[in-house]
Motif scaffolding. Structure first.
Motif, PDB file in Angstrom:
ATOM      1  N   TYR A  35     -22.782  -2.271  36.250  1.00 61.88           N
ATOM      2  CA  TYR A  35     -23.604  -3.469  36.162  1.00 61.88           C
ATOM      3  C   TYR A  35     -22.852  -4.522  35.362  1.00 61.88           C
ATOM      4  O   TYR A  35     -22.010  -4.220  34.537  1.00 61.88           O
ATOM      5  N   LEU A  43     -29.593  -7.375  34.031  1.00 66.66           N
ATOM      6  CA  LEU A  43     -28.532  -6.518  34.566  1.00 66.66           C
ATOM      7  C   LEU A  43     -28.508  -6.623  36.078  1.00 66.66           C
ATOM      8  O   LEU A  43     -29.524  -6.490  36.740  1.00 66.66           O
ATOM      9  N   LEU A  45     -26.532  -5.190  39.568  1.00 61.19           N
ATOM     10  CA  LEU A  45     -25.731  -4.073  40.052  1.00 61.19           C
ATOM     11  C   LEU A  45     -24.536  -4.573  40.853  1.00 61.19           C
ATOM     12  O   LEU A  45     -24.693  -5.341  41.803  1.00 61.19           O
ATOM     13  N   LEU A  90     -21.577  -2.917  32.057  1.00 60.95           N
ATOM     14  CA  LEU A  90     -22.202  -1.664  31.637  1.00 60.95           C
ATOM     15  C   LEU A  90     -22.069  -0.626  32.738  1.00 60.95           C
ATOM     16  O   LEU A  90     -22.339  -0.909  33.910  1.00 60.95           O
TER      17      LEU A  90
END
Lengths: 114, 113
Positions: A35, A43, A45, A90
């Motif tokens: 992410y 966030l 993807l 992330l």
């Protein structure tokens, strides 16, 4: 204790450089995700993988690619970094069933592209 | 994939109960609802997950009505350390061993002394 580790906490790169972000998990999880997180956007993807050598595009795959050669490692690649790819990245690792409480995130890599 | 909508921010005093509601109108039959907590400069941390009705653990409760088009995270007696961003997610099973998580934009909870 499940561990999801990311290769760098902070990274500074120049426009046009090829950038590798590495993520490693130690729980034999099948699913891994990348992410990016930006202020006001939450966030989003980029890519995910549900098995070795398998990958699927997320919501914003443009400008990125991924590699999953081994189950425990999922790499995000910026082929030619651009300033709009400055962000927090992330990685997440999840077991093979969505109803299991086994969803873990890494600490994040803050990437600055100059 | 189900999209989620939640309030951008909320304020609460210490010791109060906080309820954060998330809407997910096009949730599918097999989708699960999960909530995460995120502190600055850290990755999100799992709080609670549910499918329907009510789920409770040591830190929170999750209420899901019968139509499953929304869910409410309930934090009892919040403290200053609960100041964080809370994300509602819908997890979609895509096939054997594969599923996708859809994050909302998160709710920034500020707990006031």
């Amino acid at each position: 204790d499940v561990k999801v580790t990311q290769s760098s906490r902070y990274l500074v790169k120049r426009t046009g450089e090829k950038v590798f972000l590495e993520c490693v998990q130690d729980m034999d999880h099948e699913n891994m995700f990348w992410y990016r997180q930006d202020p006001g956007l939450g966030l989003r993807l980029i890519y995910f993988s549900y098995d070795v050598k398998m990958k699927e595009k997320g919501d914003i795959p443009e400008g990125y690619s991924v590699s999953r050669e081994k189950k425990e490692r999922f790499s995000l690649i910026l082929e030619s970094a651009s300033t709009n790819q400055t962000s927090m990245y992330l990685c997440a690792s999840i077991a093979d069933r969505v109803d299991q409480e086994t969803q873990y995130f890494g600490p994040g890599t803050r990437l600055l592209v100059l | 994939l189900a999209k989620t909508t939640q309030p951008i921010s909320m304020d609460s005093y210490e010791g109060q109960e906080v309820n954060i509601t998330c809407s997910h109108n096009n949730i599918a039959t097999n989708d699960y609802i999960t909530w995460y907590q995120q502190f600055p400069s850290q990755g999100p941390r799992f709080i609670i997950q549910g499918y329907k009705t009510k789920v409770t653990n040591e830190v929170a409760s999750l209420f899901i009505p019968a139509d499953r088009k929304s869910s409410t995270l309930s934090l009892p007696r919040v403290s200053l350390s609960d100041t964080a961003v809370y994300y509602c997610l819908v997890g979609t099973q895509r096939g054997a061993g594969s599923y996708q998580l859809t994050f909302g934009k998160g709710t920034k909870l500020s707990v006031i002394p």
